[in-house]
Scaffold this motif. Structure first.
Motif, PDB file in Angstrom:
ATOM      1  N   TRP A  34      57.094   1.889 -17.159  1.00  0.00           N
ATOM      2  CA  TRP A  34      56.350   1.920 -18.417  1.00  0.00           C
ATOM      3  C   TRP A  34      56.482   0.616 -19.203  1.00  0.00           C
ATOM      4  O   TRP A  34      57.557   0.032 -19.266  1.00  0.00           O
ATOM      5  CB  TRP A  34      56.867   3.081 -19.265  1.00  0.00           C
ATOM      6  CG  TRP A  34      56.123   3.273 -20.541  1.00  0.00           C
ATOM      7  CD1 TRP A  34      56.483   2.791 -21.761  1.00  0.00           C
ATOM      8  CD2 TRP A  34      54.904   3.977 -20.738  1.00  0.00           C
ATOM      9  NE1 TRP A  34      55.551   3.170 -22.699  1.00  0.00           N
ATOM     10  CE2 TRP A  34      54.573   3.898 -22.093  1.00  0.00           C
ATOM     11  CE3 TRP A  34      54.050   4.673 -19.888  1.00  0.00           C
ATOM     12  CZ2 TRP A  34      53.435   4.484 -22.626  1.00  0.00           C
ATOM     13  CZ3 TRP A  34      52.921   5.257 -20.417  1.00  0.00           C
ATOM     14  CH2 TRP A  34      52.627   5.159 -21.769  1.00  0.00           C
ATOM     15  N   PHE A  39      51.545  -0.625 -24.386  1.00  0.00           N
ATOM     16  CA  PHE A  39      51.137   0.620 -25.044  1.00  0.00           C
ATOM     17  C   PHE A  39      50.773   0.370 -26.506  1.00  0.00           C
ATOM     18  O   PHE A  39      49.728   0.806 -26.978  1.00  0.00           O
ATOM     19  CB  PHE A  39      52.259   1.654 -24.948  1.00  0.00           C
ATOM     20  CG  PHE A  39      51.991   2.910 -25.729  1.00  0.00           C
ATOM     21  CD1 PHE A  39      51.131   3.874 -25.242  1.00  0.00           C
ATOM     22  CD2 PHE A  39      52.596   3.125 -26.951  1.00  0.00           C
ATOM     23  CE1 PHE A  39      50.872   5.048 -25.969  1.00  0.00           C
ATOM     24  CE2 PHE A  39      52.358   4.279 -27.687  1.00  0.00           C
ATOM     25  CZ  PHE A  39      51.486   5.238 -27.191  1.00  0.00           C
ATOM     26  N   LEU A  88      47.812   4.903 -23.511  1.00  0.00           N
ATOM     27  CA  LEU A  88      48.591   5.565 -22.467  1.00  0.00           C
ATOM     28  C   LEU A  88      48.313   4.939 -21.108  1.00  0.00           C
ATOM     29  O   LEU A  88      49.240   4.702 -20.319  1.00  0.00           O
ATOM     30  CB  LEU A  88      48.294   7.066 -22.436  1.00  0.00           C
ATOM     31  CG  LEU A  88      48.837   7.877 -23.608  1.00  0.00           C
ATOM     32  CD1 LEU A  88      48.258   9.285 -23.601  1.00  0.00           C
ATOM     33  CD2 LEU A  88      50.353   7.914 -23.580  1.00  0.00           C
TER      34      LEU A  88
END
Length: 133
Positions: A34, A39, A88
């Motif tokens: 991630w 983001f 996302l």
């Protein structure tokens, strides 16, 4: 009775970084998993990584969404949902996109290292290779 405290050190919070090398020996490190910067700041993140097509694509998506809302007197809430969905997607795919970009410049993955930052990952990789050489 005292409760047991667990002390978490920086060593326990290390992230995994994949090290890439090109034919000239230049090294780059990309975090596995991630990407929080992508983001939260997707367009700025893409700009700093030189991903111009991605920047234009994101801006066009928001331009079209904004025009659609204005033309239909629609509710802006769905554009907020679109923004969240895009964030996302960016958070989940940013690092693989960056790795793909490096591959176009001849970089190949050579190792995975635990570190706190890309710079530290490259440094640790170099230290490990000096010890084994």
């Amino acid at each position: 009775m005292q409760s047991a405290r667990i002390k978490i050190t920086k060593e326990q919070k290390l992230s995994q970084y994949r090290i890439y090398s090109d034919t000239e020996g230049e090294l780059e490190a990309i975090k596995v998993g991630w990407s929080w910067p992508a983001f939260f700041f997707n367009v700025i993140w893409a700009l700093t990584k030189g991903m111009w097509v991605l920047v234009i694509t994101i801006l066009l998506i928001f331009l079209v969404a904004g025009m659609f809302v204005r033309m239909t007197d629609g509710d802006i809430m769905w554009t907020n949902g679109l923004s969240l969905a895009l964030s996302l997607i960016m958070g989940a795919t940013a690092n693989p996109l960056q790795a793909r970009k490096l591959a176009t410049y001849g970089f190949e993955p050579i190792a995975t290292v635990s570190a706190n930052s890309p710079e530290q990952a490259v440094s640790r990789y170099l230290q490990q290779n000096r010890q084994t050489a």
